[in-house]
Scaffold this motif. Sequence first.
Motif, PDB file in Angstrom:
ATOM      1  N   ASP A  95       0.837  -1.200   0.000  1.00  0.00           N
ATOM      2  CA  ASP A  95       0.000   0.000   0.000  1.00  0.00           C
ATOM      3  C   ASP A  95       0.871   1.249   0.000  1.00  0.00           C
ATOM      4  O   ASP A  95       0.483   2.273  -0.571  1.00  0.00           O
ATOM      5  CB  ASP A  95      -0.920   0.001   1.221  1.00  0.00           C
ATOM      6  N   GLN A  96       2.054   1.173   0.605  1.00  0.00           N
ATOM      7  CA  GLN A  96       2.959   2.317   0.633  1.00  0.00           C
ATOM      8  C   GLN A  96       3.449   2.679  -0.778  1.00  0.00           C
ATOM      9  O   GLN A  96       3.695   3.843  -1.072  1.00  0.00           O
ATOM     10  CB  GLN A  96       4.160   2.058   1.552  1.00  0.00           C
ATOM     11  N   GLU A  99       0.661   4.698  -2.209  1.00  0.00           N
ATOM     12  CA  GLU A  99       0.667   6.017  -1.568  1.00  0.00           C
ATOM     13  C   GLU A  99       1.816   6.876  -2.094  1.00  0.00           C
ATOM     14  O   GLU A  99       1.658   8.087  -2.292  1.00  0.00           O
ATOM     15  CB  GLU A  99       0.747   5.860  -0.054  1.00  0.00           C
ATOM     16  N   TRP A 100       2.976   6.274  -2.314  1.00  0.00           N
ATOM     17  CA  TRP A 100       4.133   6.989  -2.866  1.00  0.00           C
ATOM     18  C   TRP A 100       3.787   7.562  -4.238  1.00  0.00           C
ATOM     19  O   TRP A 100       4.077   8.731  -4.531  1.00  0.00           O
ATOM     20  CB  TRP A 100       5.317   6.023  -2.945  1.00  0.00           C
ATOM     21  N   GLU A 102       0.751   8.138  -5.461  1.00  0.00           N
ATOM     22  CA  GLU A 102      -0.276   9.167  -5.281  1.00  0.00           C
ATOM     23  C   GLU A 102       0.352  10.487  -4.813  1.00  0.00           C
ATOM     24  O   GLU A 102      -0.064  11.564  -5.257  1.00  0.00           O
ATOM     25  CB  GLU A 102      -1.335   8.708  -4.285  1.00  0.00           C
ATOM     26  N   ALA A 103       1.338  10.412  -3.938  1.00  0.00           N
ATOM     27  CA  ALA A 103       2.020  11.618  -3.464  1.00  0.00           C
ATOM     28  C   ALA A 103       2.740  12.313  -4.623  1.00  0.00           C
ATOM     29  O   ALA A 103       2.727  13.544  -4.723  1.00  0.00           O
ATOM     30  CB  ALA A 103       3.008  11.276  -2.346  1.00  0.00           C
ATOM     31  N   ARG A 165      -3.264   3.850 -10.728  1.00  0.00           N
ATOM     32  CA  ARG A 165      -2.727   5.133 -10.266  1.00  0.00           C
ATOM     33  C   ARG A 165      -1.624   5.626 -11.194  1.00  0.00           C
ATOM     34  O   ARG A 165      -1.473   6.823 -11.411  1.00  0.00           O
ATOM     35  CB  ARG A 165      -2.142   5.042  -8.855  1.00  0.00           C
TER      36      ARG A 165
END
Length: 180
Positions: A95-96, A99-100, A102-103, A165
């Motif tokens: 999941d990280q 998130e990376w 997405e950031a 993503r």
Amino acid sequence: MLEFDQITTRGGDYGDSSLYNGERRGKDENIFEALGDIDELSSYLGLVKHGLSAAGFAIEAETLEGVQKRLILLGGEVATPRSAPLFHKIEHLTDQDIEWLEAGEYLLLKETEIPPLFVLSGKSELGARTDIARSICRRAERAIVRCIRKDGMIHLARGQNFINRLSDYLFVLARRIEAD
């Protein structure tokens, strides 16, 4: 008879290929379609990454290198049956990782105006190449979805999310490139 090194094994001459754990399968299976699309995507991202570096987009080039490394992980997940003992030993997307990505998209969005209409690709060569990479990414996502839905490879759901993503990130990146 010519002797070949490990690159040419002749193992695929009859339409089969090996998964990471050594299991042989037909080259026409969904799994190899997904692996081919992921490989093509990574290769094309290499071309975009090179263009980004040459154009002074160092952070974005680094991001694409990180994406390529994560695509290798995804390829390992696709190429290794979940039932194989090797599956639990390989590194997996997390999941990280999503998130990376997405950031990274968020940072691009902060400095990029996205037009509220359909975009025609081709304002710049690098932007157009990035849009091609996005199209390849969408194809890879469809192949992964087929593996999930038709072959029961539900363990690829996170990889499908990552690829989804990534296509968004590439869309924004292309707009950022074309804004310059």
